[in-house]
Design an enzyme around this catalytic site. Structure first.
Site, PDB file in Angstrom:
ATOM      1  N   LYS A  94      80.938  50.027  70.273  1.00  0.00           N
ATOM      2  CA  LYS A  94      80.155  48.833  69.903  1.00  0.00           C
ATOM      3  C   LYS A  94      80.766  47.631  70.593  1.00  0.00           C
ATOM      4  O   LYS A  94      81.985  47.465  70.588  1.00  0.00           O
ATOM      5  CB  LYS A  94      80.223  48.632  68.374  1.00  0.00           C
ATOM      6  CG  LYS A  94      79.339  47.497  67.885  1.00  0.00           C
ATOM      7  CD  LYS A  94      77.903  47.925  67.707  1.00  0.00           C
ATOM      8  CE  LYS A  94      76.943  46.766  67.533  1.00  0.00           C
ATOM      9  NZ  LYS A  94      76.583  46.083  68.814  1.00  0.00           N
ATOM     10  N   LYS A 118      88.916  45.534  66.435  1.00  0.00           N
ATOM     11  CA  LYS A 118      88.156  44.637  65.558  1.00  0.00           C
ATOM     12  C   LYS A 118      87.335  45.447  64.540  1.00  0.00           C
ATOM     13  O   LYS A 118      87.345  45.162  63.345  1.00  0.00           O
ATOM     14  CB  LYS A 118      87.219  43.799  66.440  1.00  0.00           C
ATOM     15  CG  LYS A 118      86.576  42.631  65.767  1.00  0.00           C
ATOM     16  CD  LYS A 118      85.572  41.938  66.705  1.00  0.00           C
ATOM     17  CE  LYS A 118      86.219  41.420  67.975  1.00  0.00           C
ATOM     18  NZ  LYS A 118      85.255  40.625  68.802  1.00  0.00           N
ATOM     19  N   LYS A 130      82.395  47.427  75.763  1.00  0.00           N
ATOM     20  CA  LYS A 130      82.027  46.095  76.258  1.00  0.00           C
ATOM     21  C   LYS A 130      81.333  46.251  77.593  1.00  0.00           C
ATOM     22  O   LYS A 130      81.532  47.236  78.300  1.00  0.00           O
ATOM     23  CB  LYS A 130      83.280  45.227  76.445  1.00  0.00           C
ATOM     24  CG  LYS A 130      82.998  43.745  76.398  1.00  0.00           C
ATOM     25  CD  LYS A 130      82.819  43.286  74.962  1.00  0.00           C
ATOM     26  CE  LYS A 130      82.682  41.802  74.815  1.00  0.00           C
ATOM     27  NZ  LYS A 130      82.910  41.381  73.440  1.00  0.00           N
ATOM     28  N   ASP A 170      77.238  38.532  74.015  1.00  0.00           N
ATOM     29  CA  ASP A 170      78.596  37.987  74.155  1.00  0.00           C
ATOM     30  C   ASP A 170      78.431  36.660  74.916  1.00  0.00           C
ATOM     31  O   ASP A 170      77.356  36.062  74.868  1.00  0.00           O
ATOM     32  CB  ASP A 170      79.505  38.994  74.888  1.00  0.00           C
ATOM     33  CG  ASP A 170      80.980  38.659  74.741  1.00  0.00           C
ATOM     34  OD1 ASP A 170      81.543  38.842  73.649  1.00  0.00           O
ATOM     35  OD2 ASP A 170      81.584  38.169  75.717  1.00  0.00           O
ATOM     36  N   THR A 214      79.217  35.115  63.606  1.00  0.00           N
ATOM     37  CA  THR A 214      80.587  34.987  64.132  1.00  0.00           C
ATOM     38  C   THR A 214      81.240  33.736  63.542  1.00  0.00           C
ATOM     39  O   THR A 214      82.365  33.783  63.033  1.00  0.00           O
ATOM     40  CB  THR A 214      80.571  34.940  65.677  1.00  0.00           C
ATOM     41  OG1 THR A 214      79.830  36.061  66.153  1.00  0.00           O
ATOM     42  CG2 THR A 214      81.981  34.982  66.235  1.00  0.00           C
ATOM     43  N   ASN A 245      77.561  29.471  70.405  1.00  0.00           N
ATOM     44  CA  ASN A 245      77.094  30.004  69.121  1.00  0.00           C
ATOM     45  C   ASN A 245      78.200  29.976  68.049  1.00  0.00           C
ATOM     46  O   ASN A 245      78.006  29.430  66.964  1.00  0.00           O
ATOM     47  CB  ASN A 245      76.558  31.427  69.358  1.00  0.00           C
ATOM     48  CG  ASN A 245      76.126  32.090  68.075  1.00  0.00           C
ATOM     49  OD1 ASN A 245      76.955  32.578  67.313  1.00  0.00           O
ATOM     50  ND2 ASN A 245      74.834  32.087  67.796  1.00  0.00           N
ATOM     51  N   SER A 371      76.232  42.808  63.166  1.00  0.00           N
ATOM     52  CA  SER A 371      75.611  43.755  64.104  1.00  0.00           C
ATOM     53  C   SER A 371      75.529  45.138  63.468  1.00  0.00           C
ATOM     54  O   SER A 371      74.542  45.870  63.618  1.00  0.00           O
ATOM     55  CB  SER A 371      76.432  43.861  65.393  1.00  0.00           C
ATOM     56  OG  SER A 371      76.061  42.855  66.296  1.00  0.00           O
TER      57      SER A 371
HETATM   58  N1  GLU Z   1      80.363  39.933  71.354  1.00  0.00           N
HETATM   59  C1  GLU Z   1      80.715  39.904  69.971  1.00  0.00           C
HETATM   60  C2  GLU Z   1      82.185  40.198  69.819  1.00  0.00           C
HETATM   61  O1  GLU Z   1      82.963  40.043  70.729  1.00  0.00           O
HETATM   62  C3  GLU Z   1      79.812  40.765  69.099  1.00  0.00           C
HETATM   63  C4  GLU Z   1      79.812  42.215  69.392  1.00  0.00           C
HETATM   64  C5  GLU Z   1      78.751  43.011  68.623  1.00  0.00           C
HETATM   65  O2  GLU Z   1      78.060  42.427  67.824  1.00  0.00           O
HETATM   66  O3  GLU Z   1      78.677  44.217  68.864  1.00  0.00           O
HETATM   67  O4  GLU Z   1      82.647  40.543  68.750  1.00  0.00           O
END
Ligand code: GLU
Length: 444
Positions: A94, A118, A130, A170, A214, A245, A371
């Site tokens: 993810k 995370k 990613k 992102d 976030t 954001n 998410s």
């Molecule tokens: N890009 C965000 C992060 O770095 C969200 C990633 C997601 O929702 O999968 O956590």
């Protein structure tokens, strides 16, 4: 600080001093290797098996693609893109897709690694991944951006899937782009596949509450600190680097509670105002003009980091607090909404100075948590109210914060090492259960 400066340091344009960190022997330090060093520090606390560490020291899959795009003037441009599935021991990979001119493989690997940790910190059943495209999206028309986004999905469609690897937004990507990507994937697979990607527009299966998740997750962490430290919001000054954001929403929520947001910045630079900014007005002008138009003292992004504030929130890009400026950071509390804003060398300096750093893998985990809620709703075909989303997010963020904070207190660790240790025991347990030498010996 200088008044009326015309050229500002712009971290989102220059990637700051990304290549500026030198290791002791003079070689460039690599962002991915720096990320791994955090796991190694945590492993000393968790006594994780070397086999687990070996597995987690490299990504499971790396895909590099080139994306041909027909530009509006008829010419062809080929863009470079990546998708990394770093680790999927705890569930499908993810993580977001970043559009930025400085995207490179080492960065995407580091970002995928951080995602795995995370998701484990907050206990959601995902691994880490990613993606990124080397592009400055501000130079593309909307139609070029759509062709690029759809082209990327065409190249990576076999590599992703609702049970395999689930992208999201992102830096410089947004719900509209997620919608194009979901549509393209659905066309390729001839199925309606909302669970392929999260952060979509609500009309295409997005979740209520994903937009500010976030910033809200970071805000819930600050509320937990507020309880423990007995803060009264009116007396607390905050500086926020980055007004995208994450930065905008954390600013909005803190401002509504009475915190003084004395400085904000975007890629063009920042504005300081001793009495605090009017955040709702600032958000309106930013959304309408794309710029931070407000009264106050013009400062650079570098100056913002060194302001004498109570809370500093880096919410832009990685490598902002480095060994070069760490000793000048005055904030006693740093809440990392960006991924990787502090290098490991800077961490040591901050720790010595007694600063409390709420690390990225905890502080910005609200985005991926909602998410996860979006993915669950898409698969169930059953949608939640915004209140349900907020309640569930609060419950995950506050319990994860407590787990990390208490572990840090108990073992006299900084919060980053505690967060990595907490995550590593969860990922380690999954890898062990898949089968390691120790696991088999213990079963005999
Ligand atoms: N890009 C965000 C992060 O770095 C969200 C990633 C997601 O929702 O999968 O956590």
């Amino acid at each position: 600080m200088s008044k009326a400066r015309s050229t500002n340091t712009a971290p989102t344009e220059t990637g700051a001093d990304k290549n500026d960190e030198k290791t002791q022997n003079g070689a460039e330090s690599d962002i991915f290797l720096d990320a791994l060093s955090r796991m190694e520090a945590a492993a000393k606390v968790t006594h994780t098996s070397p086999e687990v560490l070996e597995r987690l020291s490299r990504p499971h899959y790396v895909l590099q693609v080139s994306i041909p795009v027909r530009m509006d003037d008829g010419s062809l441009r080929v863009f470079e893109g990546y998708r990394v599935r770093y680790d999927d021991s705890r569930g499908p990979a993810k993580g977001g897709i970043r559009y930025h001119p400085d995207v490179n493989l080492s960065e995407v690997k580091a970002l995928g690694f951080w995602m795995a940790f995370k998701c484990a910190v907050v206990g959601i059943p995902f691994g880490g991944g990613k993606g990124g495209i080397v592009v400055n999206p501000k130079e593309l028309s909307n139609m070029e951006l759509e062709r690029l986004s759809r082209g990327f999905i065409q190249q990576i469609a076999d590599f992703i899937g609702p049970d395999l690897d689930v992208p999201a937004p992102d830096v410089y990507t947004n719900p509209t782009i997620m919608g194009w990507m979901m549509d393209e994937y659905s066309k390729i697979t001839r199925t309606h596949s909302p669970a392929i990607i999260t952060g979509k527009p609500i009309s295409l299966g997005g979740s209520l509450g994903r937009d500010d998740a976030t910033g809200r997750g970071g805000y819930y962490c600050i509320k937990e600190l507020e309880k423990r430290k007995g803060w009264s919001p009116n007396g607390i000054n905050v500086a926020i680097q980055g007004f995208g954001n994450a930065g905008q929403h954390v600013a909005r929520l803190l401002h509504a509670d009475g915190y003084q947001i004395v400085a904000v910045s975007d890629s063009e630079g920042g504005v300081y105002r001793e009495e605090g900014h009017n955040i709702p007005a600032l958000m309106r002008t930013k959304q309408m003009s794309g710029r931070l138009l407000t009264e106050g003292q013009i400062i650079t992004n570098a100056e913002l980091l060194e302001l004498p504030v109570d809370i500093l929130i880096p919410a832009a890009l990685e490598n902002q607090i480095t060994r070069h400026n760490a000793s000048r950071i005055k904030a006693k509390t740093i809440v990392e909404l960006a991924n990787g804003p502090t290098t490991s060398e800077a961490d040591k300096v901050l720790h010595k100075r007694g600063a409390l750093v709420v690390p990225d893998i905890l502080a910005n985990a609200g985005g991926v948590t909602v998410s996860y809620f979006e993915w669950v709703q898409n698969r169930a075909g059953f949608y939640w109210t915004e209140e349900e989303v907020h309640d569930r997010l609060y419950s995950i963020m506050s319990s994860s914060f407590s787990a990390v904070y208490d572990l840090a207190q108990r073992e006299s660790l900084d919060m980053r090492t505690a967060a990595y240790a907490h995550a590593l025991s969860r990922i380690g347990a999954a890898i062990e259960a898949h089968g390691t030498q120790d696991y088999f010996i213990s079963q005999d």
